[in-house]
Scaffold this motif. Structure first.
Motif, mmCIF file in Angstrom:
data_model
loop_
_atom_site.group_PDB
_atom_site.id
_atom_site.type_symbol
_atom_site.label_atom_id
_atom_site.label_comp_id
_atom_site.label_asym_id
_atom_site.label_seq_id
_atom_site.Cartn_x
_atom_site.Cartn_y
_atom_site.Cartn_z
ATOM 1 N N ARG A 70 47.403 45.952 62.379
ATOM 2 C CA ARG A 70 46.858 44.978 61.431
ATOM 3 C C ARG A 70 45.351 44.790 61.558
ATOM 4 N NH1 ARG A 70 51.165 40.328 62.135
ATOM 5 N NH2 ARG A 70 49.338 39.480 63.148
ATOM 6 N N SER A 72 41.812 45.279 60.572
ATOM 7 C CA SER A 72 41.173 45.725 59.333
ATOM 8 C C SER A 72 39.914 44.895 59.104
ATOM 9 C CB SER A 72 42.130 45.545 58.160
ATOM 10 O OG SER A 72 42.363 44.159 57.928
ATOM 11 N N GLU A 73 39.136 45.277 58.097
ATOM 12 C CA GLU A 73 37.957 44.486 57.724
ATOM 13 C C GLU A 73 38.360 43.039 57.433
ATOM 14 O OE1 GLU A 73 34.786 45.064 57.688
ATOM 15 O OE2 GLU A 73 34.646 47.243 57.780
ATOM 16 N N GLU A 74 39.498 42.872 56.766
ATOM 17 C CA GLU A 74 39.947 41.544 56.375
ATOM 18 C C GLU A 74 40.317 40.692 57.584
ATOM 19 O OE1 GLU A 74 41.326 44.439 54.976
ATOM 20 O OE2 GLU A 74 39.934 44.313 53.292
ATOM 21 N N THR A 75 41.048 41.266 58.527
ATOM 22 C CA THR A 75 41.479 40.479 59.692
ATOM 23 C C THR A 75 40.336 40.191 60.657
ATOM 24 O OG1 THR A 75 42.241 42.459 60.868
ATOM 25 C CG2 THR A 75 43.883 41.249 59.560
ATOM 26 N N ALA A 77 37.146 39.611 59.449
ATOM 27 C CA ALA A 77 36.071 39.040 58.634
ATOM 28 C C ALA A 77 35.418 37.812 59.256
ATOM 29 C CB ALA A 77 36.603 38.710 57.244
ATOM 30 N N GLN A 78 36.155 37.041 60.041
ATOM 31 C CA GLN A 78 35.589 35.817 60.625
ATOM 32 C C GLN A 78 34.646 36.077 61.795
ATOM 33 O OE1 GLN A 78 38.528 33.421 62.810
ATOM 34 N NE2 GLN A 78 39.921 35.157 62.628
#
Length: 134
Positions: A70, A72-75, A77-78
């Motif tokens: 899991r 990824s750039e999205e996970t 991002a913070q």
């Protein structure tokens, strides 16, 4: 007669120095991670990259659960781009940390693997947290 240990000659000192210094760019160990956490000097994000069940059965204090599949750039991002991630899995018999390190490196994120994983952590005499989701 030489042994299987000494048959391949040892590297020259300059090569050995370069090799072992470079390892520290890629790896850290349980003791150094524990020392950083317990002395409030944690300047990295510790990722437990195992599955949910393994994480719930016991994980390192301060570890964030993010299975390697899991990442990824999205996970991520913070986290600022310069954030150092330290990844671990079950132990030396598991390649989940390597898979996580590959994903992080492909995303241009700084990463080190904690050698030994959860097994090494326990071998050092440190305890795991159980069930808590950080």
């Amino acid at each position: 007669m030489s042994s299987a240990v000494s048959r391949p000659p040892a590297a020259d000192s300059a090569s050995a120095l370069a090799h072992y210094e470079s390892l520290l760019q890629f790896e850290t160990d349980c003791w150094d991670v524990h020392h950083a956490i317990s002395n409030k000097r944690q300047d990295f994000v510790l990722l437990d990259v195992r599955g949910e069940e393994s994480y719930q059965q016991g994980h390192l204090p301060a570890a964030i659960h993010l299975p390697h599949s899991r990442i990824s750039e999205e996970t991520l991002a913070q986290y600022p781009a310069e954030t150092l991630f330290v990844v671990y899995c079950a132990g030396p018999h598991c390649n989940g940390a390597d898979k996580a390190a590959i994903r992080l490196a492909r995303l241009q994120r700084p990463v080190k693997k904690m050698i030994g994983g959860a097994t090494g952590w326990l071998d050092e005499g440190f305890s795991l947290e159980v069930g808590k989701n950080v």
